[in-house]
Design a protein around this motif. Sequence first.
Motif, mmCIF file in Angstrom:
data_model
loop_
_atom_site.group_PDB
_atom_site.id
_atom_site.type_symbol
_atom_site.label_atom_id
_atom_site.label_comp_id
_atom_site.label_asym_id
_atom_site.label_seq_id
_atom_site.Cartn_x
_atom_site.Cartn_y
_atom_site.Cartn_z
ATOM 1 N N PHE A 1 0.834 -1.207 0.000
ATOM 2 C CA PHE A 1 0.000 0.000 0.000
ATOM 3 C C PHE A 1 0.863 1.250 0.000
ATOM 4 O O PHE A 1 0.656 2.170 -0.809
ATOM 5 C CB PHE A 1 -0.928 0.000 1.216
ATOM 6 C CG PHE A 1 -1.646 1.305 1.419
ATOM 7 C CD1 PHE A 1 -2.823 1.578 0.746
ATOM 8 C CD2 PHE A 1 -1.132 2.277 2.278
ATOM 9 C CE1 PHE A 1 -3.481 2.788 0.919
ATOM 10 C CE2 PHE A 1 -1.780 3.487 2.456
ATOM 11 C CZ PHE A 1 -2.962 3.747 1.774
ATOM 12 N N TRP A 2 1.849 1.306 0.896
ATOM 13 C CA TRP A 2 2.675 2.506 0.998
ATOM 14 C C TRP A 2 3.573 2.671 -0.227
ATOM 15 O O TRP A 2 3.861 3.798 -0.643
ATOM 16 C CB TRP A 2 3.498 2.482 2.286
ATOM 17 C CG TRP A 2 2.627 2.764 3.472
ATOM 18 C CD1 TRP A 2 2.184 1.880 4.398
ATOM 19 C CD2 TRP A 2 2.048 4.030 3.819
ATOM 20 N NE1 TRP A 2 1.377 2.504 5.314
ATOM 21 C CE2 TRP A 2 1.276 3.826 4.991
ATOM 22 C CE3 TRP A 2 2.116 5.299 3.262
ATOM 23 C CZ2 TRP A 2 0.572 4.860 5.601
ATOM 24 C CZ3 TRP A 2 1.414 6.339 3.875
ATOM 25 C CH2 TRP A 2 0.654 6.111 5.027
ATOM 26 N N ASP A 3 3.983 1.581 -0.829
ATOM 27 C CA ASP A 3 4.769 1.675 -2.059
ATOM 28 C C ASP A 3 3.922 2.254 -3.194
ATOM 29 O O ASP A 3 4.414 3.062 -3.996
ATOM 30 C CB ASP A 3 5.314 0.305 -2.457
ATOM 31 C CG ASP A 3 6.479 -0.133 -1.594
ATOM 32 O OD1 ASP A 3 7.016 0.709 -0.851
ATOM 33 O OD2 ASP A 3 6.852 -1.319 -1.651
ATOM 34 N N LEU A 4 2.661 1.847 -3.265
ATOM 35 C CA LEU A 4 1.768 2.398 -4.285
ATOM 36 C C LEU A 4 1.550 3.890 -4.075
ATOM 37 O O LEU A 4 1.580 4.684 -5.026
ATOM 38 C CB LEU A 4 0.420 1.672 -4.239
ATOM 39 C CG LEU A 4 0.354 0.289 -4.875
ATOM 40 C CD1 LEU A 4 -0.981 -0.381 -4.551
ATOM 41 C CD2 LEU A 4 0.533 0.395 -6.384
ATOM 42 N N LEU A 5 1.349 4.287 -2.818
ATOM 43 C CA LEU A 5 1.121 5.693 -2.515
ATOM 44 C C LEU A 5 2.366 6.521 -2.836
ATOM 45 O O LEU A 5 2.277 7.622 -3.404
ATOM 46 C CB LEU A 5 0.734 5.847 -1.048
ATOM 47 C CG LEU A 5 -0.104 7.077 -0.682
ATOM 48 C CD1 LEU A 5 -1.434 7.061 -1.428
ATOM 49 C CD2 LEU A 5 -0.352 7.125 0.819
ATOM 50 N N ALA A 6 3.537 5.995 -2.501
ATOM 51 C CA ALA A 6 4.788 6.701 -2.806
ATOM 52 C C ALA A 6 4.997 6.819 -4.312
ATOM 53 O O ALA A 6 5.496 7.836 -4.803
ATOM 54 C CB ALA A 6 5.972 5.978 -2.160
ATOM 55 N N SER A 7 4.612 5.787 -5.051
ATOM 56 C CA SER A 7 4.735 5.831 -6.505
ATOM 57 C C SER A 7 3.863 6.932 -7.086
ATOM 58 O O SER A 7 4.272 7.673 -7.994
ATOM 59 C CB SER A 7 4.344 4.475 -7.104
ATOM 60 O OG SER A 7 4.425 4.502 -8.511
ATOM 61 N N MET A 8 2.648 7.074 -6.573
ATOM 62 C CA MET A 8 1.769 8.159 -7.008
ATOM 63 C C MET A 8 2.396 9.511 -6.681
ATOM 64 O O MET A 8 2.357 10.438 -7.490
ATOM 65 C CB MET A 8 0.414 8.058 -6.314
ATOM 66 C CG MET A 8 -0.439 6.905 -6.764
ATOM 67 S SD MET A 8 -2.018 6.918 -5.875
ATOM 68 C CE MET A 8 -2.723 5.372 -6.458
ATOM 69 N N ALA A 9 2.956 9.610 -5.486
ATOM 70 C CA ALA A 9 3.560 10.877 -5.062
ATOM 71 C C ALA A 9 4.713 11.266 -5.973
ATOM 72 O O ALA A 9 4.862 12.432 -6.345
ATOM 73 C CB ALA A 9 4.035 10.772 -3.614
ATOM 74 N N ARG A 10 5.536 10.307 -6.334
ATOM 75 C CA ARG A 10 6.661 10.609 -7.218
ATOM 76 C C ARG A 10 6.177 11.070 -8.584
ATOM 77 O O ARG A 10 6.717 12.005 -9.167
ATOM 78 C CB ARG A 10 7.564 9.382 -7.350
ATOM 79 C CG ARG A 10 8.464 9.144 -6.144
ATOM 80 C CD ARG A 10 9.502 8.090 -6.440
ATOM 81 N NE ARG A 10 8.889 6.766 -6.601
ATOM 82 C CZ ARG A 10 8.686 5.926 -5.592
ATOM 83 N NH1 ARG A 10 9.041 6.256 -4.363
ATOM 84 N NH2 ARG A 10 8.134 4.737 -5.802
ATOM 85 N N GLY A 11 5.124 10.406 -9.092
ATOM 86 C CA GLY A 11 4.580 10.816 -10.383
ATOM 87 C C GLY A 11 4.020 12.217 -10.330
ATOM 88 O O GLY A 11 4.238 13.036 -11.226
ATOM 89 N N TYR A 12 3.277 12.540 -9.253
ATOM 90 C CA TYR A 12 2.700 13.866 -9.089
ATOM 91 C C TYR A 12 3.796 14.913 -8.963
ATOM 92 O O TYR A 12 3.751 15.967 -9.587
ATOM 93 C CB TYR A 12 1.817 13.875 -7.841
ATOM 94 C CG TYR A 12 1.241 15.214 -7.478
ATOM 95 C CD1 TYR A 12 0.356 15.859 -8.320
ATOM 96 C CD2 TYR A 12 1.578 15.840 -6.279
ATOM 97 C CE1 TYR A 12 -0.181 17.090 -7.988
ATOM 98 C CE2 TYR A 12 1.049 17.068 -5.934
ATOM 99 C CZ TYR A 12 0.168 17.686 -6.791
ATOM 100 O OH TYR A 12 -0.354 18.897 -6.457
ATOM 101 N N ARG A 13 4.831 14.592 -8.172
ATOM 102 C CA ARG A 13 5.936 15.533 -7.992
ATOM 103 C C ARG A 13 6.688 15.744 -9.307
ATOM 104 O O ARG A 13 7.007 16.875 -9.675
ATOM 105 C CB ARG A 13 6.900 14.992 -6.932
ATOM 106 C CG ARG A 13 8.094 15.910 -6.665
ATOM 107 C CD ARG A 13 9.148 15.167 -5.859
ATOM 108 N NE ARG A 13 9.653 14.023 -6.608
ATOM 109 C CZ ARG A 13 10.412 13.067 -6.077
ATOM 110 N NH1 ARG A 13 10.714 13.091 -4.810
ATOM 111 N NH2 ARG A 13 10.841 12.066 -6.829
ATOM 112 N N ASP A 14 6.935 14.652 -10.022
ATOM 113 C CA ASP A 14 7.658 14.778 -11.279
ATOM 114 C C ASP A 14 6.871 15.582 -12.299
ATOM 115 O O ASP A 14 7.442 16.372 -13.053
ATOM 116 C CB ASP A 14 7.975 13.388 -11.843
ATOM 117 C CG ASP A 14 9.026 12.648 -11.011
ATOM 118 O OD1 ASP A 14 9.670 13.301 -10.165
ATOM 119 O OD2 ASP A 14 9.189 11.437 -11.212
ATOM 120 N N ASP A 15 5.546 15.380 -12.325
ATOM 121 C CA ASP A 15 4.711 16.165 -13.241
ATOM 122 C C ASP A 15 4.788 17.647 -12.911
ATOM 123 O O ASP A 15 4.868 18.507 -13.800
ATOM 124 C CB ASP A 15 3.255 15.704 -13.171
ATOM 125 C CG ASP A 15 3.040 14.355 -13.839
ATOM 126 O OD1 ASP A 15 3.949 13.903 -14.574
ATOM 127 O OD2 ASP A 15 1.974 13.758 -13.627
#
Length: 285
Positions: free
Chosen positions: A135-149
């Motif tokens: 769960f936390w890995d999925l949330l972190a992956s979303m965060a990285r995508g949002y930050r990179d965007d």
Amino acid sequence: MTLLTPGLALSALDLLRLLHRNALTASGLLSDLKRVGGMPSAEALSLSQTLNWLEVDGDGVLHPTPAGQRACSQGDYRLALRQVILDFADIVAPDWLQNATYGRSRVLAFAGPGIAQILVEAEVATGVADDVVEFWDLLASMARGYRDDRLLAIGRRGERLTLAHEEARTGASPRWIALDSNQDGYDVLSVKAADDPAPLSIEVKTSTVGTTGSMYITRKEWEQATDSPNHTFHLWDLKAPSPLLAVVDVAEMARHIPTDGGTGEWREVRVPFGTFTSLFNAVSL
């Protein structure tokens, strides 16, 4: 939208299950059913719409979308709440999401009591079971995508400003290298001057927090800078009412670049924008 709480999340899930059994329009729902799962039906409907859980057919009847079906099909209360958080993070991209790249303690500290309580009830606030880590890995992956965007959008603003600045300075149209490929080690290809067509490669760095921000220079970018006959760095400060530009040459930047030692090799260096405060000037575009 109403703040997300465990009660509201469960009401939205109850609404999806209700729509599996009953054909309701939005207006019919709001007039005939004042509350769903203990929460006002309008709030449950609003959250479901925000999360793209609902769609309307040609007759105006509400139906769960595939995302809504996935959420309400979670047989376990904990898993359902986890899906709510993941969908909310994916669709809304709330401010607290960026903390997920630093670990769950940061999310729990900054997400607010409603989100924190959902995470507790979803049983992901503690523990190291495989499903919790996933769960936390999925949330972190979303965060990285949002930050990179977000960082890409900021970078593009600086690159556009450099294109406009260089055209005004030289009278020639520069090439936007980074738009076609980010593998060249620089962003814009211009010329030295209006009367000198020698190529000038430009690496663009952009800050929306002024000179308190920092830039990151990769080894590849630095090798491009030192290998090019003519190269410069454009630093854009977008915090000011009007953009400020610092043009930094390779010799000046070299004072802040590390060297390899022993078998160690540097790959990236952080340089504060404030290092070049005296070089920033307003520009006319």
